[in-house]
Structure formats: C-alpha cells, structure tokens
Design an enzyme around this catalytic site. Structure first.
Site, PDB file in Angstrom:
ATOM      1  N   LYS A  13       0.822  -1.212   0.000  1.00  0.00           N
ATOM      2  CA  LYS A  13       0.000   0.000   0.000  1.00  0.00           C
ATOM      3  C   LYS A  13       0.856   1.262   0.000  1.00  0.00           C
ATOM      4  O   LYS A  13       0.572   2.216  -0.730  1.00  0.00           O
ATOM      5  CB  LYS A  13      -0.942   0.005   1.208  1.00  0.00           C
ATOM      6  CG  LYS A  13      -1.902  -1.158   1.257  1.00  0.00           C
ATOM      7  CD  LYS A  13      -2.880  -1.035   2.422  1.00  0.00           C
ATOM      8  CE  LYS A  13      -2.203  -1.072   3.780  1.00  0.00           C
ATOM      9  NZ  LYS A  13      -1.489  -2.348   4.039  1.00  0.00           N
ATOM     10  N   ARG A  88      -9.077   1.810   9.671  1.00  0.00           N
ATOM     11  CA  ARG A  88      -8.669   0.436   9.977  1.00  0.00           C
ATOM     12  C   ARG A  88      -9.823  -0.411  10.505  1.00  0.00           C
ATOM     13  O   ARG A  88      -9.727  -1.635  10.528  1.00  0.00           O
ATOM     14  CB  ARG A  88      -7.536   0.432  11.016  1.00  0.00           C
ATOM     15  CG  ARG A  88      -6.207   0.975  10.514  1.00  0.00           C
ATOM     16  CD  ARG A  88      -5.150   0.876  11.594  1.00  0.00           C
ATOM     17  NE  ARG A  88      -3.873   1.446  11.181  1.00  0.00           N
ATOM     18  CZ  ARG A  88      -2.921   0.806  10.524  1.00  0.00           C
ATOM     19  NH1 ARG A  88      -3.116  -0.459  10.186  1.00  0.00           N
ATOM     20  NH2 ARG A  88      -1.795   1.404  10.204  1.00  0.00           N
ATOM     21  N   ARG A 161      13.429  -4.002  10.434  1.00  0.00           N
ATOM     22  CA  ARG A 161      12.476  -3.703  11.490  1.00  0.00           C
ATOM     23  C   ARG A 161      12.425  -4.866  12.470  1.00  0.00           C
ATOM     24  O   ARG A 161      12.384  -6.034  12.066  1.00  0.00           O
ATOM     25  CB  ARG A 161      11.079  -3.459  10.910  1.00  0.00           C
ATOM     26  CG  ARG A 161      10.933  -2.106  10.271  1.00  0.00           C
ATOM     27  CD  ARG A 161       9.563  -1.891   9.662  1.00  0.00           C
ATOM     28  NE  ARG A 161       8.467  -2.290  10.540  1.00  0.00           N
ATOM     29  CZ  ARG A 161       7.184  -1.992  10.298  1.00  0.00           C
ATOM     30  NH1 ARG A 161       6.866  -1.310   9.194  1.00  0.00           N
ATOM     31  NH2 ARG A 161       6.237  -2.394  11.122  1.00  0.00           N
TER      32      ARG A 161
END
Length: 215
Positions: A13, A88, A161
């Site tokens: 996205k 969301r 990450r």
C-alpha cells in the site's frame, strides 16, 4: 480523487500510494505521518496525541479522526487525497464518512490489494533497508547488486524492522482479518470497492489501480 487503499500489512500500500501521488497529483495521507506532523507542529490535537503516546497508550479513534479531519482541510488536499492506513475499523470508516459529509465531500474509490498470506510472510520477513538512504531490499527477491553494499548510495550499513519476523507478521495478519477486512464488505455494499491483484509486478499493480479508478 479521494481514494483509500486497503490490504494486509506488506501488500504494498505504501509503495503504491507514493506512485499514485505522481499520477493523480494528490497527497498520500498516512496516519503515522499525520500524527507525527501534528506532534511536531504542536497543534492542539498534536499536543494531546503526544501526551497519550508519551504515556505509552494507543491514540484513540477520537484523536485520529480529528487529525484526519484537520489534515484534509489543508490546501494540498483540495483536489483529493490517498488514505493509507485509515480507516482500519468499521468505527473509523463510519467516522470518515461523517467527516467527509460534514465537509461536503465524497469518497471516490476504495481499492483492495489482494495478496497471498504466505507471499506476504516471505515478502516482509526478507525485507531490509539501507540505514543511510532508506533504499529497500529483500534477501532473495531484491538483494543489493554487490553483497553488503547499497546500490544507491554505497553505504554498507543496513537495518531491519524488529517486528519483521514470522510470528509478528502472522499476528499482524490475524489482526488485519479481524479488524480491517470487514471494511471490504462495508465499501462493497456502498458501491465503492475495486479489487486488484497485489501479487503482480509493481508496475502492473499501479496500472491496475489506475484502471480501477477510471472505471
């Protein structure tokens, strides 16, 4: 063009939003970026968000909704925007509808990027970035041309990450299906939903999204 991109974590996205900015000439609005900007600019709602985050708590919908509402009133959103990471939940979707209605605006399209779960796990757990310039790489799909050296800036420092591990990724997928996937039916019922195959080449996905918007 007022657009929402939906899809599980790792679907692309963010990547597609950045590409669509150039094609549609509207800004990408990420909830994370909007929160950080509100905090940095020390707006009234930004100060409230900072106090909540400093306390280690999640920013409630009320605060996020207000930040989104204020952001879409800025001049660069006059011709539309691309929402990435919001809404969301169904509660946030209802709130967004009320925000837009109050401003005399409507949502043009919601695009769902469909990606296979196992492909997502592979995609996310293998990704890493250059610590210097942020160039994105993948262990097997897109490694640096010279091992250990960034193609873009020549740095030899890379980072991953901490939450890009299989257990965390699968947990994030479960959270997506529980909280966010109901939005697919929500926007389908409103006649706003389009679906694209997010497993395709990046350029093809971009074209598919633009074609879905035009339809």
């Amino acid at each position: 063009m007022r657009l929402i991109l939906l899809g599980p974590p790792g679907a692309g996205k963010g990547t597609q939003s950045k590409r669509l900015v150039d094609s549609l000439h509207v800004p990408q609005l990420s909830t994370g970026d909007m929160l950080r900007a509100a905090v940095v600019n020390q707006t009234e709602i930004g100060k409230k968000a900072k106090a909540i985050m400093d306390a280690g708590d999640l920013v409630p919908d009320e605060v996020v909704n207000r930040i989104v509402s204020e952001r879409i009133e800025e001049a660069d959103c006059a011709n539309g925007f691309i929402l990435d990471g919001f809404p969301r939940t169904l509660v946030q979707a209802d709130a967004l509808g009320e925000i837009l209605t109050s401003k005399g605006l409507t949502l043009d399209k919601v695009v769902e990027m469909r990606v296979d779960d196992e492909a997502l796990v592979h995609r996310i757990t293998g990704r890493f970035t250059c610590a210097n310039c942020g160039a994105l790489y993948h262990d097997t799909d897109h490694p640096p041309k010279t091992e250990g050296v960034c193609d873009v800036c020549g740095s030899t420092e890379f980072k991953r990450r901490a939450d890009d591990n299989e257990d965390t990724v699968r947990q994030r997928l479960r959270a997506y299906y529980k909280d966010t996937s109901p939005l697919i039916g929500y926007y389908h019922a409103k006649g706003k939903l389009a679906r694209v195959d997010g497993m395709q080449d990046i350029d093809i996905v971009t074209r598919s999204i633009l074609e879905a918007i035009e339809r």
